[in-house]
Motif scaffolding. Structure first.
Motif, PDB file in Angstrom:
ATOM      1  N   PRO A 116     -71.786   6.013  39.508  1.00  0.00           N
ATOM      2  CA  PRO A 116     -72.139   5.715  38.125  1.00  0.00           C
ATOM      3  C   PRO A 116     -72.354   7.012  37.358  1.00  0.00           C
ATOM      4  O   PRO A 116     -72.587   8.060  37.974  1.00  0.00           O
ATOM      5  N   PRO A 117     -72.293   6.966  36.027  1.00  0.00           N
ATOM      6  CA  PRO A 117     -72.438   8.202  35.247  1.00  0.00           C
ATOM      7  C   PRO A 117     -73.901   8.631  35.111  1.00  0.00           C
ATOM      8  O   PRO A 117     -74.477   8.647  34.028  1.00  0.00           O
ATOM      9  N   THR A 118     -74.492   8.959  36.246  1.00  0.00           N
ATOM     10  CA  THR A 118     -75.865   9.452  36.283  1.00  0.00           C
ATOM     11  C   THR A 118     -75.844  10.956  36.512  1.00  0.00           C
ATOM     12  O   THR A 118     -74.893  11.503  37.082  1.00  0.00           O
ATOM     13  N   ILE A 119     -76.907  11.620  36.124  1.00  0.00           N
ATOM     14  CA  ILE A 119     -76.963  13.068  36.315  1.00  0.00           C
ATOM     15  C   ILE A 119     -77.022  13.393  37.811  1.00  0.00           C
ATOM     16  O   ILE A 119     -76.490  14.413  38.263  1.00  0.00           O
ATOM     17  N   GLU A 120     -77.625  12.491  38.605  1.00  0.00           N
ATOM     18  CA  GLU A 120     -77.680  12.717  40.058  1.00  0.00           C
ATOM     19  C   GLU A 120     -76.276  12.661  40.666  1.00  0.00           C
ATOM     20  O   GLU A 120     -75.936  13.457  41.551  1.00  0.00           O
ATOM     21  N   ARG A 121     -75.456  11.726  40.199  1.00  0.00           N
ATOM     22  CA  ARG A 121     -74.102  11.614  40.725  1.00  0.00           C
ATOM     23  C   ARG A 121     -73.269  12.831  40.332  1.00  0.00           C
ATOM     24  O   ARG A 121     -72.458  13.327  41.129  1.00  0.00           O
ATOM     25  N   VAL A 122     -73.465  13.340  39.119  1.00  0.00           N
ATOM     26  CA  VAL A 122     -72.771  14.561  38.708  1.00  0.00           C
ATOM     27  C   VAL A 122     -73.128  15.697  39.652  1.00  0.00           C
ATOM     28  O   VAL A 122     -72.261  16.450  40.112  1.00  0.00           O
TER      29      VAL A 122
END
Length: 847
Positions: free
Chosen positions: A165-171
């Motif tokens: 998902p477009p979360t900062i953690e995934r980035v």
């Protein structure tokens, strides 16, 4: 050339060129003059001339340096007020300055050396659209697909991956321990008085997670070479916060940050991405690639787009380009397996339903999701579109993937099981298929979507045995695994643990209509050619009249779109008249259906006669259908060369524009397949109120013959590519429904071919059933059909490991061939029998 702007007093600005004082200008006067000019989106040149004069006043060192044709211009604004001016629109004697020379904004101090780019281009895309009512809807998927297509067409080694998902953690997970990534953010940005500029990321459940420029930079520190901040494309451009964000990012030591001052039109966005990323992939430096993109944009009819990109750098010199290697791009969607083709997608940007999607997101992404989650409501309220939107947003929470099917035409339990097996990459012909499917579902969380489940409920209540068996299998066997069901239905299933959407007071409720403002935007979106003629206050009034019913609003928007120069007020008055008439005309229907039927009637009443005539015949299709199939049914004299230009094909497209049909495209190895679908909510109205009973028998006969040709095509092409396989699965409901519409002679070969297709697709038991029916017809009147059926049945039994039964059927066929004196057929049958003996290890018998 380096231009530094610094204020020497409240209003006076000193322009320094390459370390030497050049001249001054009055900031207060410049801003006042700019405010007197037309808006940039109307006339960027008037303001551009003022900006150019401020930077390059005649007979100044800055002007002389510009005349010497510098290789780049680095503009260093001394404070936020100076940085806020749109310097990219500076317009000199030769036009926009940014189209003559690379133009980049820099920091006044603490600059860094350019890095060495020793790898091909690698883009990490972040399409983010948080569930927040204050944020305008975005065409996130459209923006992603445009970028994907751009990259896919480049003949170079490079990588594009999507953050899901477009979360900062995934980035952070995607860029950790990596170097020189290009991060392409698509979405919204904002400005907070205390926190400063921020990006609108999503939380796991889709809600807004604001990430400041500092937080973002800390997460990508040492890994990002360029950050592109892009407002998703829109037909109505508007100002963004992305130039502020880009500035904030380079202050956090990101080498380059590219912000878009305005959101831009689809065509311009596509052109920019193609030129900019194409050049980066070819090893062109960022600053030169941006210049080339501006030159491409300069051909646009919207002159202001050349100044939209604002590039900042924290470097002390221009960086070189990426390594360029010929090859094929790698694209990673980071999406689990998904088979949701049976769920029609909402046309355009998904409107409204923020609360409902948030609820679905919270439930679907939780560690312990409900086993049965039902979206419950009346027809046409958008249950299926809501389910499609939810599963595409939250599929990341289901490592086993998302499988969707429609229960509008109830599948047999074995058909459902075979479809599930194919989705799970299990051989449908395994000895214990049910056990293997349940075991795989136990291994990984899998989401199963059941659309139009009211049909299952009604059939179970009517004591339909196949429906009861299917319901029992789903309720007792599937639910015991790690799988969960997401269901759309007009009726609750009533199974243990069923959960529905809840209102603010915590009680389960039906899916209601859209809010007036949401409905108004949906109406406006459905009338793209009349957008300037729609006042949202009037559209809200119309939305209120139809209780926010989404399908009604799409139908009315589609009708209004084609009715220029009819005013919106006149159109609404006409609609209100028909809504009142519907109270009496559609007696026996509940209120929501009366409203919907009145809107369908209004939409149809405005159709041209040939469109209305065609629409009144589309009850014939229960499954999705190809335009070419409809042409064959309704315009049988059309040949292959003229099918695409047939009036029927053109009329189907026009009906889709009116929202009376859905139109979708599937991309396969051999190309794209475009198909239409009649919504289940509309079909009963068409059949009851629009169809001509006198045409029914002739249409069904023609329909059966056309489907017979289609089945012959599938039979011949199934092993040659993916298109035939896709069509056999997509059109299955109508193919099997057409059996009863055929003459006895045609039906036998139809059953033979379709049975063969089914067994090749893995459903051998059901394929055998159809083949046995073909054999029975052949016994009565057609020995060739009977022999072909015997051969196919024997082949299936052989593949199922039932060699004795296979040999028995081959021998039966052999006797018939010998009686007929068919030596060629006899040789072929003997060859088949030899293959069976060979597999049994009886080599002497095979010889």
């Amino acid at each position: 050339m380096e231009l530094t702007l610094s204020r020497t007093g409240d209003h006076l600005v000193l322009v320094t060129c390459d370390g030497h004082d050049s001249h001054t200008f009055d900031l207060l006067s410049l801003r006042a003059d700019l405010n007197k000019q037309p808006p940039l989106l109307v006339d960027p040149i008037s303001s551009g001339k003022l900006l150019f004069h401020a930077l390059f006043a005649p007979e100044t060192p800055a002007c002389a340096a510009l005349m010497a044709s510098p290789s780049r211009i680095l503009l260093v604004p001394g404070d936020d007020l100076l940085d806020a001016l749109p310097w990219e629109y500076a317009y000199g004697p030769d036009g926009f300055l940014v189209c003559d020379v690379p133009f980049v904004r820099g920091l006044p101090q603490q600059r860094h050396r350019p890095p060495v780019l020793d790898q091909p281009l690698h883009i990490v895309a972040i399409p983010s659209h948080p569930l927040e009512k204050d944020l305008p809807p975005l065409d996130i998927d459209g923006e992603w697909m445009r970028l994907r297509k751009t990259i896919q067409e480049l003949p170079y080694q490079m990588t594009l991956e999507r953050t899901r998902p477009p979360t900062i953690e995934r980035v952070r997970n995607l860029v950790a321990n990596q170097h020189h990534r290009v991060i392409h953010f698509m979405g919204h940005g904002g400005q907070d008085e205390k926190a400063g500029a921020f990006l609108c990321f999503e939380a796991e459940n889709g809600k807004l997670a604001a990430v400041t420029a500092k937080q973002f930079a800390l997460r990508v520190r040492g890994t990002a070479f360029l950050v592109t901040l892009n407002a998703c494309v829109s037909a109505t451009p508007g100002e963004t916060r992305f130039s502020n964000l880009a500035s904030a990012l380079v202050q956090q030591h990101v080498p380059y940050a590219l912000g878009m001052r305005f959101s831009i039109h689809d065509d311009d966005a596509r052109l920019f991405s193609r030129t900019f990323y194409g050049d980066l992939a070819r090893g062109v430096p960022v600053e030169e690639a941006l210049l080339q993109a501006r030159l491409s944009l300069s051909e646009s009819e919207r002159a202001w787009v050349v100044g939209v990109p604002v590039l900042y750098t924290s470097l002390d010199a221009a960086a070189p380009g990426f390594t360029c290697i010929a090859g094929t791009p790698t694209i990673d969607e980071h999406q689990p397996p998904m088979d949701v083709i049976r769920l029609p997608r909402a046309e355009g940007t998904f409107q409204g339903r923020i609360d409902e999607i948030q609820q679905l997101g919270t439930l679907l992404t939780s560690d312990s999701p409900p086993r049965l989650l039902t979206i419950h409501g009346a027809g046409g309220q958008g249950k299926t579109a809501l389910a499609r939107e939810a599963v595409e947003r939250f599929a990341h929470a289901w490592p086993g993937g998302v499988f969707a099917t429609t229960l509008e035409t109830l599948p047999e339990p074995d058909v459902f099981l075979t479809d599930m097996a194919r989705f799970l990459a299990i051989d449908p012909n395994t000895k214990n298929l049910e056990r293997d499917v349940l075991h795989r579902l136990e291994e990984q969380r899998t989401l199963i979507v059941l659309d139009n489940a009211e049909t299952l409920v009604e059939s179970v209540n009517a004591n339909n045995e196949p429906a009861t068996n299917l319901a029992q299998f789903l309720r007792e066997r599937i639910v015991s695994t790690q799988s969960c069901f997401l269901v759309t239905s007009r009726d609750f299933l009533g199974w243990p643990g069923e959960v529905g959407l809840k209102s603010e007071n915590g009680k389960e409720h039906d899916l209601d209509g859209l809010q007036p403002d949401e409905g108004a935007h949906l109406f406006q979106q459905s009338a793209p050619q009349r957008g300037s003629d729609i006042e949202l206050a009037q559209a809200e009034r119309l939305s209120h009249q139809v209780a926010g019913h989404p399908l009604s609003l799409r139908l009315l928007g589609g009708a209004f779109n084609q009715l220029a120069p009819l005013s919106l007020s006149a159109f609404i008055a006409d609609c209100e008249t028909h809504l009142l008439e519907a109270e009496n005309k559609y007696v026996g229907q509940n209120h929501r259906h009366r409203t919907l039927y009145a809107c369908i009637e209004t939409s149809v009443r405005y159709l041209e006669p040939e469109l209305a005539q065609l629409f009144g015949k589309l009850w014939l299709f229960h499954a999705p259908f190809l335009a070419s199939t409809a042409v064959d049914v309704f315009n049988p004299t059309s040949d292959e060369a003229t099918k695409s230009t047939s009036p029927v094909a053109q009329h189907l497209y026009a009906l889709w524009q009116r929202s009376l049909l859905t139109r979708e495209q599937e991309t396969l190895r051999e190309g794209n397949v475009v198909f239409y679908r009649v919504l289940p909510t509309l079909r009963p109205y068409i059949e009851h109120y629009l169809a001509d009973p006198s045409e029914r028998e002739a249409l069904e006969t023609r329909f059966g013959l056309v489907l017979a040709s289609l089945v012959r095509y599938l039979y011949e092409e199934l092993d040659k590519g993916s298109i035939a396989v896709f069509l056999a699965t997509l059109l299955r409901d109508d193919i099997e429904r057409a059996v009863s519409l055929l003459s006895e002679e045609t039906r036998g070969y139809y059953l033979l071919r379709w049975g063969w297709v089914l067994q090749r697709l893995g459903n051998r038991q059901r394929g055998l059933e159809f083949t046995e029916r073909a054999y029975e017809i052949g016994q009565e009147s057609d020995q060739q059909l009977m022999l072909a059926a015997l051969n196919n049945m024997a082949t299936v039994y052989q593949r199922m490991g039932q060699t004795s039964r296979a040999l028995e059927l081959f021998e039966q066929g052999l006797l018939l061939l010998r009686e007929e004196g068919d030596h060629a057929g006899e040789a072929a049958m003997l060859n088949n029998m030899a293959a069976v003996y060979q597999r049994m290890g009886q080599t002497s018998r095979a010889l």
